[in-house]
Structures are given as C-alpha cells and as structure tokens.
Motif scaffolding. Structure first.
Motif, PDB file in Angstrom:
ATOM      1  N   THR A  62      -1.092 -17.048  23.235  1.00 17.70           N
ATOM      2  CA  THR A  62      -0.967 -15.595  23.141  1.00 17.70           C
ATOM      3  C   THR A  62      -1.575 -15.130  21.829  1.00 17.70           C
ATOM      4  OG1 THR A  62       1.227 -15.761  22.118  1.00 17.70           O
ATOM      5  CG2 THR A  62       1.151 -15.453  24.522  1.00 17.70           C
ATOM      6  N   ALA A  63      -1.953 -13.881  21.782  1.00 20.72           N
ATOM      7  CA  ALA A  63      -2.486 -13.293  20.553  1.00 20.72           C
ATOM      8  C   ALA A  63      -2.141 -11.810  20.537  1.00 20.72           C
ATOM      9  CB  ALA A  63      -4.000 -13.477  20.477  1.00 20.72           C
ATOM     10  N   VAL A  64      -1.686 -11.327  19.410  1.00 17.56           N
ATOM     11  CA  VAL A  64      -1.351  -9.909  19.262  1.00 17.56           C
ATOM     12  C   VAL A  64      -2.063  -9.370  18.030  1.00 17.56           C
ATOM     13  CG1 VAL A  64       0.894 -10.097  20.386  1.00 17.56           C
ATOM     14  CG2 VAL A  64       0.722 -10.461  17.925  1.00 17.56           C
ATOM     15  N   GLU A  65      -2.399  -8.103  18.076  1.00 12.57           N
ATOM     16  CA  GLU A  65      -3.064  -7.492  16.941  1.00 12.57           C
ATOM     17  C   GLU A  65      -2.111  -7.385  15.763  1.00 12.57           C
ATOM     18  OE1 GLU A  65      -4.962  -3.817  17.691  1.00 12.57           O
ATOM     19  OE2 GLU A  65      -6.100  -4.541  19.420  1.00 12.57           O
ATOM     20  N   ARG A  66      -2.647  -7.540  14.582  1.00 12.80           N
ATOM     21  CA  ARG A  66      -1.851  -7.389  13.375  1.00 12.80           C
ATOM     22  C   ARG A  66      -1.392  -5.932  13.278  1.00 12.80           C
ATOM     23  NH1 ARG A  66      -4.902  -9.160   8.158  1.00 12.80           N
ATOM     24  NH2 ARG A  66      -6.232  -7.447   8.858  1.00 12.80           N
ATOM     25  N   PRO A  67      -0.118  -5.704  13.014  1.00 12.31           N
ATOM     26  CA  PRO A  67       0.372  -4.319  12.929  1.00 12.31           C
ATOM     27  C   PRO A  67      -0.306  -3.556  11.800  1.00 12.31           C
ATOM     28  CG  PRO A  67       2.020  -5.851  12.087  1.00 12.31           C
ATOM     29  CD  PRO A  67       0.963  -6.684  12.754  1.00 12.31           C
ATOM     30  N   ALA A  68      -0.447  -2.266  12.008  1.00 11.41           N
ATOM     31  CA  ALA A  68      -1.069  -1.427  10.983  1.00 11.41           C
ATOM     32  C   ALA A  68      -0.235  -1.456   9.712  1.00 11.41           C
ATOM     33  CB  ALA A  68      -1.202   0.002  11.500  1.00 11.41           C
ATOM     34  N   ARG A  69      -0.902  -1.379   8.591  1.00 12.82           N
ATOM     35  CA  ARG A  69      -0.200  -1.428   7.311  1.00 12.82           C
ATOM     36  C   ARG A  69       0.583  -0.128   7.118  1.00 12.82           C
ATOM     37  NH1 ARG A  69      -3.674  -2.945   2.148  1.00 12.82           N
ATOM     38  NH2 ARG A  69      -3.790  -4.870   3.384  1.00 12.82           N
ATOM     39  N   SER A  70       1.856  -0.264   6.818  1.00 15.05           N
ATOM     40  CA  SER A  70       2.711   0.912   6.632  1.00 15.05           C
ATOM     41  C   SER A  70       2.513   1.508   5.239  1.00 15.05           C
ATOM     42  CB  SER A  70       4.178   0.534   6.834  1.00 15.05           C
ATOM     43  OG  SER A  70       4.568  -0.475   5.923  1.00 15.05           O
ATOM     44  N   ALA A  71       2.885   2.746   5.110  1.00 16.19           N
ATOM     45  CA  ALA A  71       2.754   3.412   3.815  1.00 16.19           C
ATOM     46  C   ALA A  71       3.695   2.756   2.805  1.00 16.19           C
ATOM     47  CB  ALA A  71       3.094   4.892   3.954  1.00 16.19           C
ATOM     48  N   GLY A  72       3.224   2.594   1.585  1.00 15.45           N
ATOM     49  CA  GLY A  72       4.033   1.969   0.554  1.00 15.45           C
ATOM     50  C   GLY A  72       5.009   2.952  -0.071  1.00 15.45           C
ATOM     51  N   THR A  73       5.862   2.428  -0.908  1.00 14.00           N
ATOM     52  CA  THR A  73       6.831   3.250  -1.631  1.00 14.00           C
ATOM     53  C   THR A  73       6.259   3.632  -2.987  1.00 14.00           C
ATOM     54  OG1 THR A  73       8.686   2.130  -0.551  1.00 14.00           O
ATOM     55  CG2 THR A  73       9.160   3.351  -2.584  1.00 14.00           C
ATOM     56  N   VAL A  74       6.233   4.915  -3.268  1.00 14.79           N
ATOM     57  CA  VAL A  74       5.708   5.402  -4.536  1.00 14.79           C
ATOM     58  C   VAL A  74       6.869   5.598  -5.515  1.00 14.79           C
ATOM     59  CG1 VAL A  74       4.461   7.250  -5.711  1.00 14.79           C
ATOM     60  CG2 VAL A  74       3.779   6.530  -3.401  1.00 14.79           C
ATOM     61  N   VAL A  75       6.754   4.963  -6.661  1.00 14.41           N
ATOM     62  CA  VAL A  75       7.776   5.088  -7.694  1.00 14.41           C
ATOM     63  C   VAL A  75       7.227   5.956  -8.815  1.00 14.41           C
ATOM     64  CG1 VAL A  75       9.198   3.888  -9.381  1.00 14.41           C
ATOM     65  CG2 VAL A  75       8.768   2.844  -7.142  1.00 14.41           C
ATOM     66  N   LYS A  76       7.834   7.083  -9.021  1.00 12.09           N
ATOM     67  CA  LYS A  76       7.428   7.976 -10.097  1.00 12.09           C
ATOM     68  C   LYS A  76       8.150   7.559 -11.366  1.00 12.09           C
ATOM     69  CE  LYS A  76       6.954  12.858 -11.297  1.00 12.09           C
ATOM     70  NZ  LYS A  76       7.231  14.267 -10.880  1.00 12.09           N
ATOM     71  N   ASP A  77       7.368   7.210 -12.374  1.00 14.34           N
ATOM     72  CA  ASP A  77       7.941   6.687 -13.609  1.00 14.34           C
ATOM     73  C   ASP A  77       8.397   7.842 -14.499  1.00 14.34           C
ATOM     74  OD1 ASP A  77       8.745   5.227 -15.738  1.00 14.34           O
ATOM     75  OD2 ASP A  77       6.762   4.454 -16.281  1.00 14.34           O
ATOM     76  N   GLU A  78       9.726   7.966 -14.611  1.00 13.00           N
ATOM     77  CA  GLU A  78      10.312   8.964 -15.513  1.00 13.00           C
ATOM     78  C   GLU A  78      11.151   8.278 -16.572  1.00 13.00           C
ATOM     79  OE1 GLU A  78      12.409  11.565 -12.895  1.00 13.00           O
ATOM     80  OE2 GLU A  78      10.593  12.682 -12.334  1.00 13.00           O
ATOM     81  N   GLY A  79      10.673   7.097 -16.955  1.00 12.67           N
ATOM     82  CA  GLY A  79      11.371   6.331 -17.978  1.00 12.67           C
ATOM     83  C   GLY A  79      12.115   5.136 -17.420  1.00 12.67           C
ATOM     84  N   GLU A  80      12.291   5.091 -16.062  1.00 14.88           N
ATOM     85  CA  GLU A  80      13.011   3.981 -15.454  1.00 14.88           C
ATOM     86  C   GLU A  80      12.145   3.269 -14.406  1.00 14.88           C
ATOM     87  OE1 GLU A  80      16.612   5.513 -13.874  1.00 14.88           O
ATOM     88  OE2 GLU A  80      17.537   5.858 -15.830  1.00 14.88           O
ATOM     89  N   GLY A  81      10.817   3.409 -14.529  1.00 15.28           N
ATOM     90  CA  GLY A  81       9.911   2.801 -13.554  1.00 15.28           C
ATOM     91  C   GLY A  81      10.054   1.296 -13.487  1.00 15.28           C
TER      92      GLY A  81
END
Length: 262
Positions: free
Chosen positions: A229-248
């Motif tokens: 069997t063979a299946v397509e690789r799933p699409a890459r999901s959106a990553g998590t964006v960390v906004k650095d406000e001193g605790e990045g």
C-alpha cells in the motif's frame, strides 16, 4: 591487455520534483523528470580517473537498465568521457526489484566483458545500496565497497573506506566489483566538446532474449519484494507562532518538553 571498466548507472526521478507511485504501486517514472543518479556520477568520475591513470590502456563502458528514457543516463556519462554505452531495455523488466535488476546487470556485465565494475554507493530512488554486493555474488568475484579513494595497480584494485572512528585500506584482485561514495571526488562537468562527441559514441541496446534471461525471473513476476500500500504524505500543517514578549525562550522550552524533545 587493456583494462575493461564497466560503470553501472541508473536513471532516476529528479529528487527536486514531486515523486510518487504509479497505479500499480511501482515508482512513477513517467510523471516526473529523470536524470542520471547523482551518486552514480561519482562512479563515472572514478572510472574515468582509473582509465586516465592507465595511460589510455583502458576502456570505460557505461551500463544501465531501464525504459527508453534511461538512455539519457548513458548519454550523460558518455559526455563526461566514457567510451561506449549499453542500455538494457525490455517491457518485461517493469516492476523489477533489486534481485531481478542484479540478475540483469550481471548478465549484461558478463556479455560486455569486464575486469572492474564500478558502482555508486546507492541509487537516489531506492537507496538500498545492496546491488554491488549482489552483483559481485552473481559474477563470482570479490567486492570492495564504500570507497572514498580507489585505484588499480598491477591487477589489484585498492581503496580507502572511511568509518565513523577509523579508516581502513582494502584491496582485491581483479576481476572485482567496487562501489564509491560521494566523498570520492567531485564529478566533472561535461564540456561542450564532450557533449558533441557523445552523440557519435556507440550505445548498444540489449533485451532479455539477447541476455538469455527468462522473463519470469525479472519484473513484477520475479520480484522478491512488493509495495502493498502507499498513501500520500499529509500536507504540512500550519506551525505555532510564538510572539516574544520577554518569555519566548520559556515558551519554546515548554513546547519542546511537551513533545518530549528535551
């Protein structure tokens, strides 16, 4: 007596393209551009250097197995400086795994005549790296694999194999099979003169009948392995964006810890 060198090369799907499987779960070689496997270019280069060191008393034959387009891999090697080519093409080869391929290559090498067979360390599509060993077994000759340096002197092929902690020098009497790594030396670029000269060089076409091989031993019918069997690789999901406000840094550490990366 002239040194007869045979280089085994493969025409593979371009790694930069969208590779996948055909409907019969074999590698799709029609829906993507192909080229001479980059790792096989190192084998061609080393074969040419050995021939040059022999002072012209050597010939380099490039051998490939595959459909019509595989001839382009041979032409590329000829433009680099190889003397002649052999292309084994037969519809019954479709679906061959490495066992069937090694049988065909061994038969073709024997028919071409050889003192030294040079292979790359692996193909860039299958990436198994076992064909040189299978080829040596079928031909009944010694193999010296994964060399970063290789030379031929007085009927003996020798070279250096580099490991993680040490290097070793190996040698074998000819006839023999060797494989070289991508550390063996950069492959030369075909010159315009070489490209034009390649158009006049001889490329023989052989099929299974000419190699005296039964179609049941190769192709899908003779394969020892198959893709279930063979299946397509799933699409890459959106990553998590960390906004650095001193605790990045803390947020990144928490993320890594949650995934058990640290």
């Amino acid at each position: 007596m002239s040194l007869r060198i045979v280089v085994c090369v493969k025409y593979v799907p371009d790694a930069s393209g969208e590779r996948g499987f055909a409907d019969d779960l074999t590698v799709d070689r029609e829906g993507v551009d192909g080229l001479l496997s980059e790792l096989d270019e190192y084998a061609v280069e080393q074969a040419l250097r050995i021939a040059e060191a022999a002072g012209g008393d050597a010939s380099v034959t490039v051998l490939t197995v595959g459909p019509e387009d595989a001839r382009e891999a041979v032409r590329k090697a000829l433009s680099m400086g190889a003397d002649q080519g052999v292309h084994v093409e037969d519809d019954d080869l479709h679906g061959s795994d490495v066992m069937g391929t090694s049988l065909v290559v061994a038969s073709a090498v024997e028919r071409a005549g050889f003192d030294l067979v040079v292979c790359g360390m692996a193909s860039t599509d299958g990436v198994m790296g076992v064909l040189p060993a299978l080829l040596a077994e079928r031909l009944g000759v010694p193999q010296v694999s994964l060399l970063s340096e290789v030379s031929v002197t007085g009927g003996v092929v020798s070279g250096r194999r580099d490991g993680d902690t040490a290097s070793e020098v190996l040698e074998a009497s000819l006839p023999a099979v060797v494989s070289v790594t991508d550390q063996s030396g950069e492959a030369r670029y075909p010159s315009f003169k070489g490209i034009m000269a390649a158009k006049k060089k001889k490329v023989e076409s052989w099929d299974l009948e000419e190699l005296d091989l039964d179609a049941e031993l190769v192709g899908s019918a003779g394969a020892w392995t198959e893709v279930d069997t063979a299946v397509e690789r799933p699409a890459r999901s959106a990553g998590t964006v960390v906004k650095d406000e001193g605790e990045g840094g803390l947020r990144v550490a928490e993320f890594l810890a949650s995934r058990k990366f640290v």
